[in-house]
Design a protein around this motif. Sequence first.
Motif: not given
Lengths: 195, 107
Positions: A13-16, A44-53, A55-58, B86-91
């Motif tokens: 998946g990370f080849e993308d 803001a945290r949740d929207e960046i996580k979900n809408e922009l995909k 995942p590392g927003v804290f 993060q990986l647990k969110i994606v997978y």
Amino acid sequence: MDLQNLSEMIAQGFEDVDRLARNMLKVFICGSHIDGDDKDLENARDEIKNELKVPGVFLMRDIETKQKLPYNQKFDLVWTHIAKGDNVPLCIMYAGKNAGKSQGLNAEIQAVSTDPEKKASTHLIRFEGIRLVNHADEFPSYHVKGVDEFKGTAKRLVEAKVKEIASYLLRQKEGQKGRETGKVKTLINKGDIIS
Amino acid sequence: MTKNVFSKMQDFANIATDRVAIQVFLSVAKHKVIKIGQLEEETHLPLESINVAIEKLEGGNFVERNPNPASQKFKLGFNGQMFVDQLKIVYPELQEQLGKESHIEPL
């Protein structure tokens, strides 16, 4: 699915490059937690996580410390740990409508302004008319009139950083492919106009 | 001395696209603390490959030796703790293997 198959799927998946860039970025949203500002940060945290995909927003409070520390010392500790790792940090400081009352945020701005490494990764989004310490003028600042504008600005900053990382990774990948095949792609040709 | 941001990007890319490194990383995340011998049993990988992966993972603070530098026990570093969450969110499939609770420990 066992860990072996999952690992294979994750690595593939990370080849993308776009997905890779979105996972490499660590976004830290800091700012005043006084009254309603707290909720704005969470949204803001949740929207960046979900809408922009991304995942590392804290938020600062998502990371706990063994000892109770003043806000600026906690930020310093968290940053020291982030800097050790392979990741690209982006810090967004939010001075919401109640930020003028926040001693923590002002102390944090002062602390970040004296550290060149932190400063280079930090952007300040501030409500119009909010009074902050003078050091606040040293950051790239975005003046907003409302919470929606804050979230929109934060998302644009994150998206721009993702594009910057993806572009670098793509260039590296092209170069690698070129070295393997013996055909190095020329990125800049004679006669190109470079603005 | 910390690496420059371009080295970090390249190193992250090298780890994230390496199946062996990810498998070793996830095994450390599953056990919280794991000895090198257990890693060998768990992953069915040769020790040489595990050592190469561990070196990469340590360099990026995905894993660290516990508790001293000569130890052969490994646990997640802070960067690894954030990455596994993060990986647990994606997978979501990973949650079955690693649990739903956050891997980020108090600093």
